[in-house]
Enzyme design. Structure first.
Site, PDB file in Angstrom:
ATOM      1  N   PHE A  28       0.864  -1.299   0.373  1.00 29.86           N
ATOM      2  CA  PHE A  28      -0.277   0.111  -0.111  1.00 29.86           C
ATOM      3  C   PHE A  28       0.728   1.336   0.008  1.00 29.86           C
ATOM      4  O   PHE A  28       2.147   1.401   0.170  1.00 29.86           O
ATOM      5  CB  PHE A  28      -0.816   0.364   1.305  1.00 29.86           C
TER       6      PHE A  28
ATOM      7  N   GLY B 219       9.918  -1.331   2.693  1.00 30.68           N
ATOM      8  CA  GLY B 219       8.399  -1.278   1.550  1.00 30.68           C
ATOM      9  C   GLY B 219       7.113  -1.391   2.577  1.00 30.68           C
ATOM     10  O   GLY B 219       7.219  -1.829   4.014  1.00 30.68           O
ATOM     11  N   LYS B 220       6.064  -1.308   1.883  1.00 29.63           N
ATOM     12  CA  LYS B 220       4.947  -0.342   2.847  1.00 29.63           C
ATOM     13  C   LYS B 220       3.752  -1.916   2.254  1.00 29.63           C
ATOM     14  O   LYS B 220       3.145  -2.380   1.884  1.00 29.63           O
ATOM     15  CB  LYS B 220       3.939   0.415   2.739  1.00 29.63           C
ATOM     16  N   ILE B 221       4.300  -3.363   2.758  1.00 30.31           N
ATOM     17  CA  ILE B 221       4.214  -4.231   3.181  1.00 30.31           C
ATOM     18  C   ILE B 221       2.722  -4.235   3.988  1.00 30.31           C
ATOM     19  O   ILE B 221       3.789  -4.098   5.339  1.00 30.31           O
ATOM     20  CB  ILE B 221       5.393  -5.684   2.708  1.00 30.31           C
TER      21      ILE B 221
ATOM     22  N   TYR C  88       3.240  -4.838   8.736  1.00 28.21           N
ATOM     23  CA  TYR C  88       2.677  -3.645   9.800  1.00 28.21           C
ATOM     24  C   TYR C  88       2.237  -4.396  11.333  1.00 28.21           C
ATOM     25  O   TYR C  88       2.044  -3.033  12.143  1.00 28.21           O
ATOM     26  CB  TYR C  88       2.002  -2.765   9.016  1.00 28.21           C
TER      27      TYR C  88
END
Length: 305
Positions: free
Chosen positions: A35, A156-158, A162
């Site tokens: 994202f 990275g926005k994985i 999160y």
């Protein structure tokens, strides 16, 4: 009408109530999604909205998708165009957060990254401060270390990664703090739970390098540029030890959500005078001018809606 009204889903803009995914969707079960977080700022005096560094965000998203073998169905330029169309459909007159999301849409139970279909959506929503930027934050060093690049890449926005941030933020809040600072597995300072971190000591600004398990922040990159080129500060990307936090003159978080947020204390140790440091304040004020296209030199970072 309550916002948002629309989303981009399955290749078109639809009423947000129609943007639904199946409970069997693969990425729901395994967190295998990428994202982005992008901000658009409303300038009341101009009655215009500007999206901040939109193309850079989508380029990062495209890079992040390579880590998971996710094949984006749209080009960077197409995603920029779709975002502007979506924002125009909403007709906002306030600051907005934009959430693009790429995921495996196949309805199969299997934790793998190949032979899967890709889904993609974007939605937007009104958003003011993610954290309070009007005062110094009281933070702690989390007992949960940052995941390493050989586990799930923090650069990275994985989506699944999160969970690490959620554990850190939750621990901090339940212990009476506003936020958390997290360490790498070898004990060096990484960043905040979901934002990058800068340290100021003797007029020198330092931040952890991208090899220290941090997100490659777009806002972080902007701060590095502004601090060097506009404020003429010495900026270092280097490893930072935990106890350097306690003796810093100033500390601040930065990120799309956090923007520029001062830190007043770490583990109950007052930073500076416990208020906004002079350098942090200058950076915050300059940054908020830049994101609203008020600084001609950096107006190319802002896309008018």
């Amino acid at each position: 009408m309550e916002k948002p009204e629309y989303a981009f889903f399955n290749g078109k803009i639809v009423p947000i109530a129609e943007a639904k995914i199946d409970i069997r969707t693969n990425s729901i079960h395994y967190g295998t999604a990428v994202f982005e977080g992008i901000r658009a700022y409303w300038c009341a005096d101009e009655k215009k909205m500007y999206v901040f560094r939109m193309k850079e965000h989508y380029r990062r998203m495209a890079d992040n998708c390579k880590i998971l073998f996710l094949e984006l169905p749209h080009s960077v330029d197409d995603m920029c165009r779709i975002t502007l169309e979506l924002l125009r459909s909403e007709n906002y007159s306030e600051d907005v957060y934009i959430r693009p999301y790429a995921y495996f849409s196949s309805l199969r139970i299997s934790p793998k990254l190949i032979d899967m279909e890709t889904g993609f959506f974007i939605y937007t929503m009104p958003l003011g401060d993610y954290v309070d930027t009007t005062r110094g934050l009281n933070v702690c060093v989390s007992s949960w270390p940052r995941i390493s690049d050989n586990m799930i890449s923090a650069r990275g926005k994985i989506a699944g990664a999160y969970v690490n941030s959620a554990l850190q933020k939750t621990e901090a809040v339940r212990n009476g703090f506003d936020e958390a600072i997290v360490l790498t597995s070898d004990g060096h300072v990484a960043e905040g739970s979901a934002m990058n971190l800068f340290l100021v000591k003797n007029g020198i600004v330092s931040t952890s390098p991208t090899t220290e398990d941090i997100l490659e922040g777009i806002t972080r990159d902007a701060i590095l540029t502004l601090a060097c080129e506009e404020l003429k500060l010495t900026v270092l990307e280097r490893k930072i030890d935990r106890t350097e936090l306690y003796t810093a003159d100033e500390l601040f978080f930065c990120g799309t959500g956090a923007q520029v947020a001062a830190i007043a204390s770490v583990d109950h140790r007052v930073i500076g005078n416990g208020e906004f440091g002079s350098i942090t304040k200058k950076i915050q004020e300059l940054y908020m001018q830049v994101v609203k296209a008020k600084v001609p030199k950096y107006k190319n970072w802002c896309t008018e809606v």
